[in-house]
Design a protein around this motif. Structure first.
Motif, short mmCIF file in Angstrom:
data_model
loop_
_atom_site.label_atom_id
_atom_site.label_comp_id
_atom_site.label_asym_id
_atom_site.label_seq_id
_atom_site.Cartn_x
_atom_site.Cartn_y
_atom_site.Cartn_z
N ARG A 12 -16.57 -24.79 2.57
CA ARG A 12 -17.10 -23.70 2.37
C ARG A 12 -18.37 -22.99 3.15
O ARG A 12 -19.53 -24.27 3.93
N SER A 13 -19.03 -21.92 3.06
CA SER A 13 -19.93 -21.52 3.96
C SER A 13 -21.02 -21.54 3.00
O SER A 13 -22.77 -21.50 3.48
N PHE A 14 -21.48 -22.18 1.82
CA PHE A 14 -21.88 -22.61 1.02
C PHE A 14 -23.05 -23.89 0.52
O PHE A 14 -21.77 -24.42 0.12
N LEU A 56 -14.95 1.73 -2.06
CA LEU A 56 -15.37 0.32 -2.83
C LEU A 56 -15.46 -0.98 -1.53
O LEU A 56 -14.84 -0.65 -0.50
N ILE A 57 -17.04 -1.21 -1.80
CA ILE A 57 -18.21 -1.50 -0.78
C ILE A 57 -18.48 -3.19 -1.63
O ILE A 57 -18.12 -2.64 -2.06
N VAL A 58 -17.83 -3.75 -0.35
CA VAL A 58 -17.90 -5.24 -1.11
C VAL A 58 -18.67 -5.72 -1.11
O VAL A 58 -19.61 -5.61 0.83
N GLU A 59 -20.09 -6.46 -1.47
CA GLU A 59 -21.00 -6.64 -0.36
C GLU A 59 -21.34 -8.48 -1.09
O GLU A 59 -21.35 -9.03 -1.24
N ILE A 60 -20.84 -9.44 0.85
CA ILE A 60 -20.71 -11.23 0.09
C ILE A 60 -22.27 -11.53 0.94
O ILE A 60 -22.60 -11.41 1.34
N GLY A 61 -22.64 -12.19 -0.42
CA GLY A 61 -23.78 -12.98 -0.22
C GLY A 61 -25.12 -12.39 -0.43
O GLY A 61 -26.00 -12.19 0.99
N GLU A 84 -21.53 -13.51 -5.05
CA GLU A 84 -22.87 -14.60 -4.40
C GLU A 84 -22.42 -15.73 -5.76
O GLU A 84 -22.75 -15.14 -6.61
N VAL A 85 -23.06 -16.63 -4.57
CA VAL A 85 -23.13 -18.09 -5.84
C VAL A 85 -24.53 -18.52 -6.24
O VAL A 85 -24.17 -19.53 -7.02
N HIS A 86 -24.91 -17.95 -6.10
CA HIS A 86 -26.46 -18.62 -6.10
C HIS A 86 -27.30 -17.65 -7.86
O HIS A 86 -27.28 -16.44 -8.02
N ARG A 87 -27.08 -18.72 -8.72
CA ARG A 87 -27.13 -17.56 -9.97
C ARG A 87 -28.48 -17.38 -10.26
O ARG A 87 -28.45 -15.75 -11.24
N ARG A 106 -21.15 -3.81 -9.75
CA ARG A 106 -20.19 -5.29 -10.64
C ARG A 106 -20.68 -6.27 -9.98
O ARG A 106 -21.06 -6.39 -8.24
N ILE A 107 -20.55 -7.80 -10.17
CA ILE A 107 -21.33 -8.97 -9.51
C ILE A 107 -19.96 -9.69 -9.66
O ILE A 107 -19.43 -10.22 -11.64
N TYR A 108 -19.95 -10.95 -9.07
CA TYR A 108 -18.73 -12.24 -9.29
C TYR A 108 -19.77 -13.48 -8.31
O TYR A 108 -20.48 -13.05 -7.57
N CYS A 109 -19.84 -14.21 -9.52
CA CYS A 109 -21.15 -14.99 -9.09
C CYS A 109 -19.85 -16.39 -9.03
O CYS A 109 -19.44 -17.03 -9.63
N HIS A 110 -19.83 -15.77 -7.31
CA HIS A 110 -17.98 -17.09 -7.67
C HIS A 110 -18.41 -16.86 -5.92
O HIS A 110 -18.54 -16.35 -4.97
N ASP A 111 -17.56 -18.14 -5.08
CA ASP A 111 -17.41 -18.31 -3.72
C ASP A 111 -16.02 -16.80 -3.19
O ASP A 111 -15.04 -16.66 -4.06
N ALA A 112 -16.93 -16.04 -2.50
CA ALA A 112 -16.28 -15.13 -1.72
C ALA A 112 -15.00 -14.38 -1.31
O ALA A 112 -14.01 -13.87 -1.55
#
Ligand SMILES: C[S@@+](CC[C@H](N)C(=O)[O-])C[C@H]1O[C@@H](n2cnc3c(N)ncnc32)[C@H](O)[C@@H]1O
Length: 228
Positions: A12-14, A56-61, A84-87, A106-112
């Protein structure tokens, strides 16, 4: 006897940071997450979730989400998916969304990587942003860098034709690394006139961290490739 194929765990990258969640972020996570955060376990229809069809644009981290909130406010015609994984960072972005009544994030709190692989349809993205990814400076940690051949292959599957990938880094060695990996991907062409780096486009906000870096004479490299 059948021997099962063993897939080694992905590097993983994080590293999940504990990090303090402030009372404001905690309140936002408790009260607003249900409106803006998506469940990584559930199938999703993005047009339905945003209530409209839009690029749709995705921003990772996205870190604390300052740049993402600014971009979304300035580009109301686009839909933004932040991962983003950081709560604490997710809590901070939720506070910004609520304060500015932003409807296009919209957000995912998870591994991109898992979200892109499992939830984002192929050829559906207008753009992917990766701003100041963890540089993993030490040679023995390079394998943790999110930009690697398998990541670029994933981007190629998820971006629509003419969709773009835009990364920025303040670590020259990582900028060179990105160019090398992207240059060998047949699906991508460098947008820069010099076939190297681009000027920061207006849509990417200058962060406080970056302003400080510029004052100290540090460089920032913007890498932009289009899917052909
Ligand atoms: C150095 S920070 C930069 C944050 C922000 N983009 C900025 O410019 O301030 C990198 C961020 O990427 C996140 N990250 C790294 N790998 C990730 C992944 N696979 N999925 C989601 N977030 C990731 C980390 O949690 C961290 O917050």
């Amino acid at each position: 006897m059948t021997i099962e194929k063993i897939t080694p765990p992905r590097i993983r990258s994080f590293v999940r940071r504990k990090g303090r969640v402030t009372p404001g972020q905690h309140f936002a996570l408790e009260n607003h997450a249900q409106h803006y955060c998506l469940d990584p376990q559930q199938e999703i229809d993005f047009e339905n979730v945003f209530g409209r069809a839009a690029p749709l644009i995705v921003e990772i981290g996205f870190g604390n989400g300052d740049s993402l909130a600014k971009m979304a406010a300035e580009n109301p015609d686009k839909n933004y998916l932040g991962i983003e994984v950081h709560r604490a960072g997710v809590g901070h972005l939720l506070m910004l969304i609520e304060a500015q009544q932003l409807t296009n994030i919209r957000i995912y709190c998870h591994d991109a990587i898992e979200i892109l692989e499992q939830r984002v349809p192929n050829e559906s993205l207008a753009g992917v942003h990766l701003f100041f990814p963890d540089p993993w400076h030490k040679k023995k940690h390079y394998k943790r860098r999110i930009v690697r051949d398998s990541f670029v292959e994933l981007l190629a599957r998820k971006l629509a034709t003419n969709g773009y990938f835009h990364a920025a880094t303040d670590w020259e060695n990582y900028a060179e690394w990105m160019l090398e990996i992207l240059n060998r991907a047949a699906e991508f062409k460098n947008i820069s006139a010099t076939q190297t780096y681009c000027e920061r486009p207006d849509y990417r906000p200058l962060t406080k961290f970056e302003q400080r870096g510029i004052r100290l004479g540090h460089g920032v490299w913007d890498v932009m490739f289009a899917k052909q």
